[in-house]
Design an enzyme around this catalytic site. Structure first.
Site, mmCIF file in Angstrom:
data_model
loop_
_atom_site.group_PDB
_atom_site.id
_atom_site.type_symbol
_atom_site.label_atom_id
_atom_site.label_comp_id
_atom_site.label_asym_id
_atom_site.label_seq_id
_atom_site.Cartn_x
_atom_site.Cartn_y
_atom_site.Cartn_z
ATOM 1 N N ARG A 20 -10.795 -0.647 2.305
ATOM 2 C CA ARG A 20 -12.760 -0.441 1.637
ATOM 3 C C ARG A 20 -12.568 -0.464 0.456
ATOM 4 O O ARG A 20 -14.432 -1.151 0.305
ATOM 5 C CB ARG A 20 -13.206 0.901 2.413
ATOM 6 N N LYS A 67 1.889 7.773 0.239
ATOM 7 C CA LYS A 67 1.728 8.094 1.717
ATOM 8 C C LYS A 67 3.061 8.757 1.677
ATOM 9 O O LYS A 67 3.976 8.415 1.020
ATOM 10 C CB LYS A 67 2.405 6.605 2.169
ATOM 11 N N ASP A 123 0.645 -1.238 -0.217
ATOM 12 C CA ASP A 123 -0.148 -0.051 -0.104
ATOM 13 C C ASP A 123 0.993 1.307 0.033
ATOM 14 O O ASP A 123 1.300 1.804 0.944
ATOM 15 C CB ASP A 123 -1.497 0.219 1.244
ATOM 16 N N ASP A 175 -0.145 -4.788 4.409
ATOM 17 C CA ASP A 175 -1.433 -4.803 4.523
ATOM 18 C C ASP A 175 -2.152 -5.820 3.809
ATOM 19 O O ASP A 175 -3.591 -5.723 3.583
ATOM 20 C CB ASP A 175 -1.285 -3.875 3.629
ATOM 21 N N ASP A 181 -5.669 6.556 -0.581
ATOM 22 C CA ASP A 181 -5.213 5.636 0.259
ATOM 23 C C ASP A 181 -5.875 4.504 1.526
ATOM 24 O O ASP A 181 -5.847 4.496 2.357
ATOM 25 C CB ASP A 181 -4.550 6.655 1.198
#
Ligand code: BES
Ligand code: MN
Ligand code: ZN
Length: 492
Positions: free
Chosen positions: A347, A273, A266, A284, A343
């Protein structure tokens, strides 16, 4: 590691044959019917100021008088809880580290926990201490010489031997699941790719009799998983949607479905990030690793129910093909989603997996995800965040966590938390404000989980450790396995 159990009279422990004898004791003294030679040694050490019955204290003796084993370790647990027993035993194992003992005999005394739970944690503590990551570091030193552990039970307790056997078997199954989860999660992003996770599942299917299906991009397109696809589109690494089925009951019985977030790296995507600590985002896929580990444990324990595992696996990367802030995608459920922050990708892959889960007419669905930094702020690394659509499910997940020493804590799902997810351009946005970030993420997922009983575990704080002991924990394999086992009795 070879685990056994042996029943012996408590006053004959000094005669046991092993390279080391480990006594793990609760309370502030050894019991009255305990071996006299051992009791004397402990009393003497206390007199000399070398030992106390306090949590964390250990007494380590070489060639103790009157004891057959050449090494004696007494570990005080303080409290009589299962957790205290495990920590004290871990401390005792630490004393043996770097020493020559290959076989240790272990006795637990004074604990309120049953032999079965003690036996399970005895195995798990030893497995935990002996695991060494070496896939990309073959030079890593071995954990130690210890290869065989015997759990000594009280001969006077007729039930103990049977309970020990059952506990050892459960510990070994969960331990193997935890090890699989840790190994998958520890492997770097260029090794543990979505393809790799698919292969690991195929291999598990072969060795443990699971039905496995690994879907590629084309199949995922056909299913209409527009949200999952949008996360994967910035990466050159192909996505995988992985399905595994354990059939332990009649096909007509509604299954428990476990869903794992499998982001194998991620970066944040276009909402990149910061650089510091970004390497840890290889973890992740901890949710995916844990459901895979739990499937392994379940397949070994063979409970009489059906379990389906779903993993959505891909990378979250920036590129000219990547999804952009403001992009609107259509999920498999038909709901449109505005991507306000690339990011918040977990979900976006889970929502399509949750919709896919509907086809199994599940008894219950539990998803597991390293979902939010906010959960790390809320609960740290001790308890996983737990959400549930009903109190009975929350209680079952909670109890499973306590029994497995893999605890979670229930978080709220009030509708007010959903306010911030409103979008002018789609049915829902993928982020709300900074406040209550773990809860708003759960509220997002809940929109896709309305057709069944649903639980959600945010394991962002518990799936791995940072710092000097950086590495995957294998959590919540223990919780999940106990939860699935608990679902047998209720007949669901
Ligand atoms: N994988 C991260 C969550 C995470 C962050 C886990 C730190 C463990 C440690 C997730 O995909 C993410 O980036 N979440 C964002 C959501 C935000 C953009 C709403 C976060 O938590 O910052
Ligand atoms: Mn992210
Ligand atoms: Zn993520």
């Amino acid at each position: 590691m070879d685990f056994r159990s042996q029943a012996t009279a408590l006053d004959a422990l000094a005669g046991l044959t092993a390279d080391a004898l480990i006594v793990v004791a609760a309370g502030d003294a050894l019991p009255k019917n305990f071996d006299a030679a051992l009791s004397e040694l402990v009393k003497d050490a206390a007199k000399l100021g070398d030992f106390e019955f306090k949590a964390g204290k250990t007494l380590s003796l070489l060639r103790p008088a009157g004891v057959k084993a050449p090494r004696l370790i007494v570990a005080a647990a303080g409290k009589a809880t299962l957790k205290a027993a495990r920590s004290a035993f871990t401390a005792a194992l630490g004393q043996l580290k770097g020493r020559g003992a290959a076989h240790a005999a272990v006795v637990f005394t004074g604990f309120e926990a049953g032999v079965e739970s003690l036996a399970e944690q005895f195995v798990l503590a030893a497995q935990d201490a002996s695991y060494v990551y070496r896939h990309t570091k073959p030079s890593a030193p071995a954990a130690g010489k210890l290869a065989k552990l015997t759990l000594v039970t009280d001969k006077a307790d007729a039930e103990a031997a049977k309970a020990a056997k059952a506990g050892l078997a459960r510990g070994e199954a969960i331990g193997a699941g935890i090890e699989l989860a840790r190994e998958c999660a520890n492997r770097p992003g260029n090794h543990a790719t979505p393809t790799f996770l698919g292969q690991q599942t195929q291999a598990l299917g072969k060795s443990h009799g699971l039905k496995v299906e690994v879907l590629d991009k084309k199949a995922v397109e056909k299913l209409g998983m527009g949200s999952f696809l949008s996360v994967a589109q910035g990466s050159d690494e192909p996505l995988r949607f992985i399905v595994a089925k354990y059939e332990g009951a009649a096909k007509t019985q509604a299954p428990v479905v476990l869903v794992g977030k499998g982001i194998t790296f991620d970066s944040g995507g276009i909402s990149l990030k910061p650089g510091a600590g970004m390497d840890e985002m290889k973890f992740d896929m901890g949710g995916a690793a844990s459901v895979l580990g739990a499937m392994r444990a379940i397949a070994e324990l063979k409970p009489k129910l059906n379990v389906v595992m779903l993993i959505a696996a891909c990378e979250n990367m920036p590129s000219g093909h990547a999804v952009k802030p403001g992009d609107v995608v259509t999920s498999m459920s038909g709901q449109t989603i505005e991507n306000l922050n690339t990011d918040a990708e977990g979900r976006l892959i889970l929502c399509d997996a949750l919709t896919y889960a509907e086809r199994f007419k599940p008894a219950v669905v539990v998803d597991v995800a390293t979902l939010t930094g906010a959960c790390v702020i809320a609960l740290g690394g001790v308890r996983s965040g737990m959400y549930a659509s009903d109190d009975e499910l929350a209680a079952a997940l909670s109890a499973a966590g306590e029994t497995a020493l893999d605890p979670c804590w229930r978080m709220p799902l009030d509708d007010e938390y959903e306010e911030g997810l409103k979008s002018n351009f789609a049915d829902v946005a993928n982020v709300a404000g900074r406040e209550g970030g773990s809860v708003t993420a759960a509220k997002f997922l809940q929109r896709f989980a309305s057709k069944y009983r649903w639980g959600h575990l945010d394991i962002a704080g518990t799936a791995w450790k940072g710092g000097a002991s950086k590495g995957a924990t294998g959590r919540p394999v223990g919780l999940l396995t106990h939860f699935v086992l608990s679902q047998v009795k209720t007949g669901r």
